[in-house]
Write a protein that holds these residues in place. Structure first.
Motif, PDB file in Angstrom:
ATOM      1  N   ARG A  49      11.834  12.313  -4.219  1.00  0.00           N
ATOM      2  CA  ARG A  49      11.735  12.080  -2.788  1.00  0.00           C
ATOM      3  C   ARG A  49      10.388  11.414  -2.509  1.00  0.00           C
ATOM      4  O   ARG A  49       9.372  11.789  -3.090  1.00  0.00           O
ATOM      5  CB  ARG A  49      11.842  13.398  -2.007  1.00  0.00           C
ATOM      6  CG  ARG A  49      13.091  14.202  -2.260  1.00  0.00           C
ATOM      7  CD  ARG A  49      14.350  13.563  -1.801  1.00  0.00           C
ATOM      8  NE  ARG A  49      14.309  13.244  -0.389  1.00  0.00           N
ATOM      9  CZ  ARG A  49      15.258  12.564   0.230  1.00  0.00           C
ATOM     10  NH1 ARG A  49      16.297  12.121  -0.429  1.00  0.00           N
ATOM     11  NH2 ARG A  49      15.170  12.298   1.508  1.00  0.00           N
ATOM     12  N   LEU A  50      10.381  10.436  -1.642  1.00  0.00           N
ATOM     13  CA  LEU A  50       9.150   9.701  -1.351  1.00  0.00           C
ATOM     14  C   LEU A  50       8.041  10.637  -0.876  1.00  0.00           C
ATOM     15  O   LEU A  50       6.883  10.471  -1.244  1.00  0.00           O
ATOM     16  CB  LEU A  50       9.405   8.608  -0.310  1.00  0.00           C
ATOM     17  CG  LEU A  50       8.197   7.739   0.048  1.00  0.00           C
ATOM     18  CD1 LEU A  50       7.640   7.032  -1.179  1.00  0.00           C
ATOM     19  CD2 LEU A  50       8.568   6.743   1.124  1.00  0.00           C
ATOM     20  N   GLU A  51       8.407  11.657  -0.107  1.00  0.00           N
ATOM     21  CA  GLU A  51       7.370  12.549   0.419  1.00  0.00           C
ATOM     22  C   GLU A  51       6.667  13.357  -0.664  1.00  0.00           C
ATOM     23  O   GLU A  51       5.601  13.912  -0.438  1.00  0.00           O
ATOM     24  CB  GLU A  51       7.941  13.485   1.499  1.00  0.00           C
ATOM     25  CG  GLU A  51       8.993  14.457   1.012  1.00  0.00           C
ATOM     26  CD  GLU A  51      10.424  13.934   1.142  1.00  0.00           C
ATOM     27  OE1 GLU A  51      11.328  14.742   0.999  1.00  0.00           O
ATOM     28  OE2 GLU A  51      10.612  12.730   1.368  1.00  0.00           O
ATOM     29  N   LYS A  52       7.219  13.405  -1.889  1.00  0.00           N
ATOM     30  CA  LYS A  52       6.570  14.126  -2.984  1.00  0.00           C
ATOM     31  C   LYS A  52       5.537  13.264  -3.715  1.00  0.00           C
ATOM     32  O   LYS A  52       4.800  13.769  -4.551  1.00  0.00           O
ATOM     33  CB  LYS A  52       7.616  14.617  -3.987  1.00  0.00           C
ATOM     34  CG  LYS A  52       8.497  15.712  -3.443  1.00  0.00           C
ATOM     35  CD  LYS A  52       9.427  16.225  -4.509  1.00  0.00           C
ATOM     36  CE  LYS A  52      10.251  17.378  -3.968  1.00  0.00           C
ATOM     37  NZ  LYS A  52      11.115  17.944  -4.990  1.00  0.00           N
ATOM     38  N   ARG A  53       5.487  12.005  -3.427  1.00  0.00           N
ATOM     39  CA  ARG A  53       4.537  11.098  -4.070  1.00  0.00           C
ATOM     40  C   ARG A  53       3.148  11.254  -3.474  1.00  0.00           C
ATOM     41  O   ARG A  53       2.998  11.656  -2.330  1.00  0.00           O
ATOM     42  CB  ARG A  53       4.994   9.645  -3.912  1.00  0.00           C
ATOM     43  CG  ARG A  53       6.323   9.354  -4.532  1.00  0.00           C
ATOM     44  CD  ARG A  53       6.212   9.529  -5.996  1.00  0.00           C
ATOM     45  NE  ARG A  53       7.443   9.118  -6.649  1.00  0.00           N
ATOM     46  CZ  ARG A  53       7.619   9.175  -7.938  1.00  0.00           C
ATOM     47  NH1 ARG A  53       6.664   9.621  -8.723  1.00  0.00           N
ATOM     48  NH2 ARG A  53       8.738   8.811  -8.473  1.00  0.00           N
ATOM     49  N   ASN A  54       2.138  10.847  -4.258  1.00  0.00           N
ATOM     50  CA  ASN A  54       0.784  10.900  -3.700  1.00  0.00           C
ATOM     51  C   ASN A  54       0.639   9.822  -2.620  1.00  0.00           C
ATOM     52  O   ASN A  54       1.428   8.887  -2.536  1.00  0.00           O
ATOM     53  CB  ASN A  54      -0.283  10.787  -4.803  1.00  0.00           C
ATOM     54  CG  ASN A  54      -0.380   9.401  -5.405  1.00  0.00           C
ATOM     55  OD1 ASN A  54      -0.476   8.404  -4.693  1.00  0.00           O
ATOM     56  ND2 ASN A  54      -0.375   9.333  -6.717  1.00  0.00           N
ATOM     57  N   GLU A  55      -0.381   9.974  -1.802  1.00  0.00           N
ATOM     58  CA  GLU A  55      -0.560   9.098  -0.638  1.00  0.00           C
ATOM     59  C   GLU A  55      -0.730   7.631  -1.033  1.00  0.00           C
ATOM     60  O   GLU A  55      -0.200   6.740  -0.366  1.00  0.00           O
ATOM     61  CB  GLU A  55      -1.739   9.566   0.215  1.00  0.00           C
ATOM     62  CG  GLU A  55      -1.466  10.860   0.959  1.00  0.00           C
ATOM     63  CD  GLU A  55      -0.231  10.791   1.844  1.00  0.00           C
ATOM     64  OE1 GLU A  55      -0.066   9.810   2.588  1.00  0.00           O
ATOM     65  OE2 GLU A  55       0.594  11.731   1.778  1.00  0.00           O
ATOM     66  N   LYS A  56      -1.449   7.353  -2.109  1.00  0.00           N
ATOM     67  CA  LYS A  56      -1.662   5.963  -2.532  1.00  0.00           C
ATOM     68  C   LYS A  56      -0.336   5.328  -2.968  1.00  0.00           C
ATOM     69  O   LYS A  56      -0.043   4.184  -2.623  1.00  0.00           O
ATOM     70  CB  LYS A  56      -2.690   5.910  -3.679  1.00  0.00           C
ATOM     71  CG  LYS A  56      -3.148   4.512  -4.008  1.00  0.00           C
ATOM     72  CD  LYS A  56      -3.905   3.889  -2.844  1.00  0.00           C
ATOM     73  CE  LYS A  56      -4.522   2.579  -3.230  1.00  0.00           C
ATOM     74  NZ  LYS A  56      -5.153   1.900  -2.105  1.00  0.00           N
ATOM     75  N   TYR A  57       0.466   6.062  -3.728  1.00  0.00           N
ATOM     76  CA  TYR A  57       1.783   5.587  -4.162  1.00  0.00           C
ATOM     77  C   TYR A  57       2.626   5.229  -2.939  1.00  0.00           C
ATOM     78  O   TYR A  57       3.198   4.143  -2.856  1.00  0.00           O
ATOM     79  CB  TYR A  57       2.462   6.688  -4.985  1.00  0.00           C
ATOM     80  CG  TYR A  57       3.759   6.317  -5.659  1.00  0.00           C
ATOM     81  CD1 TYR A  57       3.817   6.176  -7.035  1.00  0.00           C
ATOM     82  CD2 TYR A  57       4.929   6.151  -4.940  1.00  0.00           C
ATOM     83  CE1 TYR A  57       5.010   5.872  -7.678  1.00  0.00           C
ATOM     84  CE2 TYR A  57       6.121   5.839  -5.567  1.00  0.00           C
ATOM     85  CZ  TYR A  57       6.157   5.705  -6.937  1.00  0.00           C
ATOM     86  OH  TYR A  57       7.346   5.395  -7.555  1.00  0.00           O
ATOM     87  N   LYS A  58       2.707   6.153  -1.976  1.00  0.00           N
ATOM     88  CA  LYS A  58       3.496   5.925  -0.762  1.00  0.00           C
ATOM     89  C   LYS A  58       2.976   4.725   0.019  1.00  0.00           C
ATOM     90  O   LYS A  58       3.751   3.888   0.472  1.00  0.00           O
ATOM     91  CB  LYS A  58       3.487   7.168   0.124  1.00  0.00           C
ATOM     92  CG  LYS A  58       4.317   8.300  -0.419  1.00  0.00           C
ATOM     93  CD  LYS A  58       4.481   9.408   0.598  1.00  0.00           C
ATOM     94  CE  LYS A  58       3.321  10.343   0.561  1.00  0.00           C
ATOM     95  NZ  LYS A  58       3.540  11.582   1.329  1.00  0.00           N
ATOM     96  N   GLU A  59       1.660   4.653   0.178  1.00  0.00           N
ATOM     97  CA  GLU A  59       1.053   3.562   0.943  1.00  0.00           C
ATOM     98  C   GLU A  59       1.388   2.203   0.321  1.00  0.00           C
ATOM     99  O   GLU A  59       1.805   1.271   1.019  1.00  0.00           O
ATOM    100  CB  GLU A  59      -0.462   3.768   0.987  1.00  0.00           C
ATOM    101  CG  GLU A  59      -1.244   2.620   1.573  1.00  0.00           C
ATOM    102  CD  GLU A  59      -2.744   2.760   1.316  1.00  0.00           C
ATOM    103  OE1 GLU A  59      -3.387   1.711   1.116  1.00  0.00           O
ATOM    104  OE2 GLU A  59      -3.264   3.894   1.292  1.00  0.00           O
ATOM    105  N   LEU A  60       1.204   2.067  -0.982  1.00  0.00           N
ATOM    106  CA  LEU A  60       1.463   0.796  -1.658  1.00  0.00           C
ATOM    107  C   LEU A  60       2.943   0.442  -1.644  1.00  0.00           C
ATOM    108  O   LEU A  60       3.328  -0.704  -1.401  1.00  0.00           O
ATOM    109  CB  LEU A  60       0.924   0.840  -3.086  1.00  0.00           C
ATOM    110  CG  LEU A  60      -0.602   0.937  -3.199  1.00  0.00           C
ATOM    111  CD1 LEU A  60      -1.009   1.263  -4.628  1.00  0.00           C
ATOM    112  CD2 LEU A  60      -1.265  -0.341  -2.709  1.00  0.00           C
TER     113      LEU A  60
END
Length: 184
Positions: A49-60
């Protein structure tokens, strides 16, 4: 005429790819970090799930896909999007992924982050002339079969499942007109 499978360039791709690859741990081999584990053969609906990714991963990731998704949705008059799963898949020489479709979403997408051989693009059998290049994202309904044929060089893709939602107000209004117009 509407096209269901669309390819868009990723804006500022070189910078985004560099930052993304610097922030993601990619192990060697044919591992799929996401919904389907190629070694165990099991499907894991909630692992990436996208929400489980770290903030940098999600941002990029969101910086790479937001504009292409907005453009795709505009052609269908859909104003609402939810992001589901996202994963990274690294292929080395000879690696492949059989023809498949995506489940648990109505849309899929693939970003070609690294494509050492231009012939190693994601294949869509119903559109054999479609050649996705490095730095492009392909968006498609999840029921469209696609595959990665055995690769000749390294290939890294960022794949994702998402849903687009339309406003049914216009549909309901036109449906009433047809019913009233035919029976009045």
């Amino acid at each position: 005429m509407y096209e269901h499978v669309k390819v868009y360039p990723v804006k500022d791709f070189e910078r985004l790819r560099s930052e993304f690859l610097d922030n993601v741990d990619l192990k060697d081999g044919y591992y799929l970090y996401g919904d389907y584990d190629t070694h165990s053969g099991h499907f894991h609906k909630r692992t990436n799930r996208l929400e489980k990714r770290n903030e940098k991963y999600k941002e990029l990731f969101m910086e790479m896909v937001s504009e292409p998704i907005r453009r795709y949705c505009k052609q269908w008059n859909c104003g609402s999007v939810t992001m589901g799963t996202v994963w990274t898949h690294k292929y080395t020489r000879g690696g492949y992924y059989q023809h498949h479709t995506h489940t648990y979403s109505n849309m899929g997408g693939v970003i070609h982050l690294v494509l050492e051989d231009e012939d190693d693009y994601t294949h869509f059998p119903d559109n054999p002339d479609l050649r996705i290049k490095e730095g492009e994202v392909v968006l498609f309904p999840s029921m469209h079969p696609h595959a990665c044929m055995p690769v000749k060089g390294n290939k890294i893709v960022l794949s994702f499942n998402w849903d687009m939602h339309g406003d049914m107000t216009h549909y309901d209004q036109s449906r009433v007109k047809i019913e009233n117009g035919g029976n009045a």
